[in-house]
Enzyme design. Sequence first.
Site, mmCIF file in Angstrom:
data_model
loop_
_atom_site.group_PDB
_atom_site.id
_atom_site.type_symbol
_atom_site.label_atom_id
_atom_site.label_comp_id
_atom_site.label_asym_id
_atom_site.label_seq_id
_atom_site.Cartn_x
_atom_site.Cartn_y
_atom_site.Cartn_z
ATOM 1 N N ASN A 91 -10.276 -0.267 -0.020
ATOM 2 C CA ASN A 91 -8.819 -0.136 0.056
ATOM 3 C C ASN A 91 -8.207 -0.654 -1.244
ATOM 4 O OD1 ASN A 91 -6.070 -0.545 0.462
ATOM 5 N ND2 ASN A 91 -6.300 -1.272 2.570
ATOM 6 N N HIS A 95 -3.269 7.066 2.799
ATOM 7 C CA HIS A 95 -3.696 5.786 2.224
ATOM 8 C C HIS A 95 -5.097 5.480 2.746
ATOM 9 C CE1 HIS A 95 -4.104 1.719 1.129
ATOM 10 N NE2 HIS A 95 -3.807 1.220 2.302
ATOM 11 N N CYS A 130 0.821 -1.218 0.000
ATOM 12 C CA CYS A 130 0.000 0.000 0.000
ATOM 13 C C CYS A 130 0.852 1.263 0.000
ATOM 14 C CB CYS A 130 -0.941 0.002 1.202
ATOM 15 S SG CYS A 130 -2.000 -1.444 1.271
HETATM 16 C C1 LIG Z 1 -10.359 -5.117 9.736
HETATM 17 C C2 LIG Z 1 -10.859 -4.065 10.701
HETATM 18 C C3 LIG Z 1 -11.892 -3.166 10.021
HETATM 19 C C4 LIG Z 1 -11.544 -4.754 11.882
HETATM 20 O O1 LIG Z 1 -11.945 -3.770 12.828
HETATM 21 P P1 LIG Z 1 -11.545 -3.949 14.367
HETATM 22 O O2 LIG Z 1 -12.129 -2.810 15.051
HETATM 23 O O3 LIG Z 1 -10.052 -4.115 14.441
HETATM 24 O O4 LIG Z 1 -12.297 -5.279 14.730
HETATM 25 P P2 LIG Z 1 -11.749 -6.599 15.463
HETATM 26 O O5 LIG Z 1 -10.940 -7.412 14.502
HETATM 27 O O6 LIG Z 1 -11.120 -6.214 16.752
HETATM 28 O O7 LIG Z 1 -13.107 -7.345 15.735
HETATM 29 C C5 LIG Z 1 -14.119 -6.788 16.575
HETATM 30 C C6 LIG Z 1 -15.322 -7.714 16.624
HETATM 31 O O8 LIG Z 1 -15.980 -7.747 15.337
HETATM 32 C C7 LIG Z 1 -16.070 -9.097 14.849
HETATM 33 N N1 LIG Z 1 -15.872 -9.081 13.394
HETATM 34 C C8 LIG Z 1 -14.704 -9.173 12.713
HETATM 35 N N2 LIG Z 1 -14.917 -9.065 11.408
HETATM 36 C C9 LIG Z 1 -16.237 -8.902 11.241
HETATM 37 C C10 LIG Z 1 -17.079 -8.722 10.126
HETATM 38 N N3 LIG Z 1 -16.585 -8.681 8.885
HETATM 39 N N4 LIG Z 1 -18.402 -8.556 10.327
HETATM 40 C C11 LIG Z 1 -18.929 -8.571 11.567
HETATM 41 N N5 LIG Z 1 -18.182 -8.737 12.667
HETATM 42 C C12 LIG Z 1 -16.865 -8.915 12.513
HETATM 43 C C13 LIG Z 1 -14.975 -9.837 15.558
HETATM 44 O O9 LIG Z 1 -15.284 -11.204 15.646
HETATM 45 C C14 LIG Z 1 -14.975 -9.174 16.934
HETATM 46 O O10 LIG Z 1 -16.038 -9.684 17.695
HETATM 47 P P3 LIG Z 1 -15.908 -9.863 19.297
HETATM 48 O O11 LIG Z 1 -15.726 -8.470 19.839
HETATM 49 O O12 LIG Z 1 -17.203 -10.499 19.674
HETATM 50 O O13 LIG Z 1 -14.701 -10.738 19.504
HETATM 51 C C15 LIG Z 1 -9.696 -3.211 11.235
HETATM 52 O O14 LIG Z 1 -8.877 -3.982 12.082
HETATM 53 C C16 LIG Z 1 -8.824 -2.629 10.175
HETATM 54 O O15 LIG Z 1 -9.273 -1.797 9.400
HETATM 55 N N6 LIG Z 1 -7.532 -2.991 10.151
HETATM 56 C C17 LIG Z 1 -6.561 -2.411 9.272
HETATM 57 C C18 LIG Z 1 -6.923 -2.715 7.892
HETATM 58 C C19 LIG Z 1 -5.933 -2.209 6.951
HETATM 59 O O16 LIG Z 1 -5.768 -1.054 6.864
HETATM 60 N N7 LIG Z 1 -5.262 -3.092 6.253
HETATM 61 C C20 LIG Z 1 -4.399 -2.803 5.219
HETATM 62 C C21 LIG Z 1 -3.270 -1.992 5.655
HETATM 63 S S1 LIG Z 1 -2.732 -1.331 4.228
#
Ligand SMILES: CC(C)(COP(=O)(O)OP(=O)(O)OC[C@H]1O[C@@H](n2cnc3c(N)ncnc32)[C@H](O)[C@@H]1OP(=O)(O)O)[C@@H](O)C(=O)NCCC(=O)NCCS
Length: 333
Positions: A289, A258, A122
């Site tokens: 993204n 980004h 990215c």
């Molecule tokens: C992926 C992302 C949106 C997830 O958001 P988050 O706030 O970190 O969420 P978590 O992974 O901690 O999960 C929180 C809860 O949602 C749930 N969950 C995860 N994915 C889910 C989905 N797609 N739909 C519904 N629930 C979901 C999890 O099981 C967890 O449940 P719990 O609290 O009962 O255990 C976030 O981590 C993110 O954007 N990460 C960076 C992504 C990125 O930029 N990547 C590329 C870098 S270039």
Amino acid sequence: MTTISAPTGAAHARILGVGSYRPSRVVPNAELVEAIDSSDEWIRTRSGIVERRWATPEETVQMMSVAAARSAMERAGVEPAEIDCVLVATVSHMRQTPAIATSIAAELGTDHPAAFDISAACAGFCHGISMASDFIRGGSARHVLVIGVERLSDLTNLHDRGTAFIFADGAGAVVVGPSETPGIGPVVWGSEGERAELITQNVDWLTWGTAAEKGLPYLAMDGNPVFRWASFAMAKIGQEALDRAGITADQLDCFVPHQANMRIIDALARSMKLPESVKIARDIAEMGNTSAASIPLALDRMIAEGRATSGETALFIAFGAGLVYAAQVIVVP
Ligand SMILES: CC(C)(COP(=O)(O)OP(=O)(O)OC[C@H]1O[C@@H](n2cnc3c(N)ncnc32)[C@H](O)[C@@H]1OP(=O)(O)O)[C@@H](O)C(=O)NCCC(=O)NCCS
């Protein structure tokens, strides 16, 4: 002792023109939620993504790149024959070799420029901007075409809750050329290879060769640590880029980070104490993204909508798999 001539370049470099290509197929959250037991509301709240674009079979990495590059060259007023170097930042060109930059350069009608791909996920586009600036100032090239392009839909596991709704497709391009005044500030870049496993292709190509029945490799991500790293550590990198460019947040006009997650964008703006006057790119809502393509896509949209105007300053911050990052202040063309 014989001495040889040293290269001499331009005093400064700047972005001369921006172009982009948005794939035709719009994919709303509703289309993805069933396979990952999610909801439109969860995706909007957690990521800010409302819809994304996925390329059709005809919208190849090459096709999208050429379209974005033609538009960038036209706006820059630079002919294909004037391009000395083509840099393509991508992780979704499906051949190990050759680089896709050479065939893109050929289709554009350039005159046999240096052409190669950048593998910095990215952050690849911002790596390319820095390299282009240095090539021009160092005398290796006069005009450099920098393309960020992805077809991440090819590498996405639609049953993976952590990634299926995030990754998307598109292309953005800029022409970088000589300038009488500074148009690209010092880069702040680096890597944290000890955290390489946080975002990675689930299986390497060698292993995949004997496991073809399992389907194509896909991108796997441990989202939460990446989220925390991007939200906090990258604010310091952005601040350093401002400092090294010699400007304060008050003097910044546009923030084009980004497009990984709307909450990361908001957290960065907050941590860096960007004033209300700074215009922030939020292309992620409609584009998801798009990795290396996200910054030029977002910048092109801001220019098209009249939110970013020529001569304004903009801060780029990019981060991703590696982990890698790069940030710089640029002047809007
Ligand atoms: C992926 C992302 C949106 C997830 O958001 P988050 O706030 O970190 O969420 P978590 O992974 O901690 O999960 C929180 C809860 O949602 C749930 N969950 C995860 N994915 C889910 C989905 N797609 N739909 C519904 N629930 C979901 C999890 O099981 C967890 O449940 P719990 O609290 O009962 O255990 C976030 O981590 C993110 O954007 N990460 C960076 C992504 C990125 O930029 N990547 C590329 C870098 S270039």
